[in-house]
Design a protein around this motif. Structure first.
Motif, mmCIF file in Angstrom:
data_model
loop_
_atom_site.group_PDB
_atom_site.id
_atom_site.type_symbol
_atom_site.label_atom_id
_atom_site.label_comp_id
_atom_site.label_asym_id
_atom_site.label_seq_id
_atom_site.Cartn_x
_atom_site.Cartn_y
_atom_site.Cartn_z
ATOM 1 N N VAL A 148 0.791 -1.231 0.000
ATOM 2 C CA VAL A 148 0.000 0.000 0.000
ATOM 3 C C VAL A 148 0.827 1.287 0.000
ATOM 4 O O VAL A 148 1.913 1.354 0.572
ATOM 5 N N TRP A 149 0.270 2.294 -0.622
ATOM 6 C CA TRP A 149 0.790 3.668 -0.531
ATOM 7 C C TRP A 149 -0.388 4.561 -0.184
ATOM 8 O O TRP A 149 -1.363 4.618 -0.916
ATOM 9 N N LYS A 150 -0.316 5.195 0.974
ATOM 10 C CA LYS A 150 -1.398 6.045 1.476
ATOM 11 C C LYS A 150 -2.720 5.268 1.540
ATOM 12 O O LYS A 150 -3.721 5.650 0.914
ATOM 13 N N LEU A 160 4.601 1.012 -0.061
ATOM 14 C CA LEU A 160 5.114 1.200 -1.428
ATOM 15 C C LEU A 160 5.772 2.568 -1.598
ATOM 16 O O LEU A 160 5.466 3.315 -2.527
ATOM 17 N N GLY A 161 6.646 2.896 -0.681
ATOM 18 C CA GLY A 161 7.404 4.140 -0.730
ATOM 19 C C GLY A 161 8.483 4.023 0.327
ATOM 20 O O GLY A 161 8.506 3.046 1.106
ATOM 21 N N ALA A 162 9.346 5.035 0.389
ATOM 22 C CA ALA A 162 10.445 4.998 1.367
ATOM 23 C C ALA A 162 9.988 5.538 2.723
ATOM 24 O O ALA A 162 10.407 5.063 3.771
ATOM 25 N N GLY A 163 9.109 6.533 2.704
ATOM 26 C CA GLY A 163 8.665 7.158 3.960
ATOM 27 C C GLY A 163 7.452 6.418 4.511
ATOM 28 O O GLY A 163 6.482 6.196 3.784
ATOM 29 N N VAL A 164 7.498 6.049 5.789
ATOM 30 C CA VAL A 164 6.352 5.338 6.392
ATOM 31 C C VAL A 164 5.510 6.274 7.257
ATOM 32 O O VAL A 164 4.647 5.831 8.001
ATOM 33 N N GLY A 194 15.451 2.192 -6.816
ATOM 34 C CA GLY A 194 15.552 3.122 -7.936
ATOM 35 C C GLY A 194 15.348 4.576 -7.548
ATOM 36 O O GLY A 194 15.578 5.486 -8.347
ATOM 37 N N MET A 195 14.921 4.824 -6.294
ATOM 38 C CA MET A 195 14.670 6.212 -5.881
ATOM 39 C C MET A 195 15.985 6.960 -5.634
ATOM 40 O O MET A 195 16.061 8.172 -5.815
ATOM 41 N N GLY A 196 17.024 6.215 -5.192
ATOM 42 C CA GLY A 196 18.318 6.857 -4.890
ATOM 43 C C GLY A 196 18.855 7.617 -6.096
ATOM 44 O O GLY A 196 19.261 8.775 -5.994
ATOM 45 N N GLY A 255 13.119 15.758 0.990
ATOM 46 C CA GLY A 255 12.748 14.700 1.946
ATOM 47 C C GLY A 255 11.294 14.774 2.373
ATOM 48 O O GLY A 255 10.425 14.124 1.793
ATOM 49 N N ARG A 256 11.031 15.585 3.377
ATOM 50 C CA ARG A 256 9.665 15.763 3.879
ATOM 51 C C ARG A 256 9.508 17.211 4.327
ATOM 52 O O ARG A 256 10.445 17.808 4.895
ATOM 53 N N GLY A 257 8.308 17.764 4.126
ATOM 54 C CA GLY A 257 8.057 19.162 4.456
ATOM 55 C C GLY A 257 8.256 19.478 5.929
ATOM 56 O O GLY A 257 8.680 20.577 6.288
ATOM 57 N N PRO A 263 6.818 20.016 -7.392
ATOM 58 C CA PRO A 263 5.649 19.412 -6.734
ATOM 59 C C PRO A 263 5.863 17.963 -6.274
ATOM 60 O O PRO A 263 5.258 17.043 -6.807
ATOM 61 N N HIS A 264 6.681 17.754 -5.259
ATOM 62 C CA HIS A 264 6.957 16.414 -4.700
ATOM 63 C C HIS A 264 7.196 15.410 -5.833
ATOM 64 O O HIS A 264 6.477 14.404 -5.960
ATOM 65 N N MET A 265 8.196 15.713 -6.659
ATOM 66 C CA MET A 265 8.493 14.861 -7.808
ATOM 67 C C MET A 265 9.942 14.398 -7.843
ATOM 68 O O MET A 265 10.362 13.762 -8.791
HETATM 69 C C1 GLV Z 1 7.896 9.319 -1.308
HETATM 70 O O1 GLV Z 1 7.661 10.396 -0.869
HETATM 71 C C2 GLV Z 1 8.355 8.150 -0.570
HETATM 72 O O2 GLV Z 1 8.380 8.185 0.666
HETATM 73 O O3 GLV Z 1 8.697 7.141 -1.212
#
Ligand code: GLV
Length: 311
Positions: free
Chosen positions: A44-46, A64-68, A90-92, A222-224, A274-276
């Motif tokens: 899951v993502w969000k 399904l993302g790096a940030g939990v 692949g995000m690195g 990273g995060r706001g 925009p968070h891309m």
């Molecule tokens: C994106 O913001 C993530 O946490 O993968």
């Protein structure tokens, strides 16, 4: 085995997971409620709260993302179920492209040239040696480490900071509160790639921004929550009265999308995206999720997140 996927491109995920696990029932979260009962895994993502609340026998949740941060704040999250997250996947590489672009933007005075162009001014700026442009990377997880290595290979001295001590070849590593102050005092550009946790909330506040050398720049992919936006605006100053901070490249915000009337939009020395910075490449992510499910099923050890630490 039942797997439920919740993410924007859920159909592609459903297809890939059904192919990898032909005996499994792979559903998306839009399946009827009675079919969503008794899943073994959620990928899951969000995720909506109801999807977590209605499960009774989960063996694992795959973020399904790096940030939990979003997952850990979702009501109904079963505390005893192991949670894993995408690591690099692949995000690195994408994050490193984004950060290198930002570092070069300030290092090669692209911000000055943009301002000069408004006034039709032809004025080359000096270029200092890269050795005079130390970059600080706050956060040395899988992605932060990747970014630190790329900056080092590009020729910039790299200083890294993490909560606990780390050792990375080519990176001068700092940790703890004192270590953060020491790092900030030395860098021309600071990059924040930390998770959103109680401990990282406004880690760059007015006091810490003031520790940066005059004319330093900030990159936040990273995060706001990592930056006190009001303090950053004050440190940036205005056109007529420039502040201590030269400029910022920001991809993430305390509120997303960034509200229309937010003063950051209008600031001439702030670049907004925009968070891309690092959209997860689908094929890398799918491979990682398949490997996680196989490891769970085989009873192999997996690196789970620590819900208390928040990453
Ligand atoms: C994106 O913001 C993530 O946490 O993968």
């Amino acid at each position: 085995m039942k797997i439920i996927v919740h993410i924007d491109e859920a159909d592609q995920w459903q297809e890939a997971l059904a192919e990898a696990f032909p005996d499994a029932q792979v559903l998306t979260s839009s399946a009827p409620a009675e079919e969503r009962q008794n899943a073994d895994y959620l990928a899951v993502w969000k995720a909506p709260a109801h999807l977590l609340e209605e499960q009774t026998r989960l063996k694992g949740i795959i973020n399904l993302g790096a940030g939990v941060d979003h997952l850990l704040r979702t009501p109904g999250l079963p505390r005893q179920v192991p949670i894993v997250k995408l690591r690099d996947a692949g995000m690195g590489e994408l994050m490193a492209d984004y950060v290198l672009y930002g570092v070069l933007h300030f290092y090669r005075s692209m911000d000055c040239y943009a301002a000069q162009q408004q006034r039709a001014t032809w004025q080359p700026q000096d270029v200092v040696a890269k050795s005079q442009w130390p970059v600080g990377v706050l956060g040395l997880g899988a992605i932060g480490r990747y970014v630190a290595n790329v900056l080092h290979q590009a020729g910039f001295p790299v200083l890294g900071w993490s909560r606990s001590p780390k050792q990375i070849t080519g990176v001068r590593c700092y940790h703890g509160d004192d270590g953060l102050g020491e790092l900030l005092g030395q860098v021309q550009t600071v990059v924040t790639i930390l998770p959103d946790t109680a401990a990282t909330q406004h880690i760059l506040d007015a006091r810490r921004l003031a520790k940066l050398p005059e004319g330093a720049s900030v990159i936040n992919p990273g995060r706001g929550s990592l930056i006190d936006e009001q303090a950053l605006l004050e440190a940036l100053g205005s056109d007529s009265q420039p502040g201590h901070i030269r400029g910022a490249l920001l991809d993430v915000f305390e509120e997303e999308p960034l509200p229309d009337n937010h003063p950051l939009w209008q600031h001439p020395r702030v670049l907004i995206t925009p968070h891309m910075a690092a959209p997860t490449p689908l094929s890398d992510a799918i491979d990682q999720v398949i490997a996680y499910i196989k490891a769970f099923e085989a009873g192999d050890s997996v690196t789970t997140i620590d819900p208390e630490a928040g990453y």
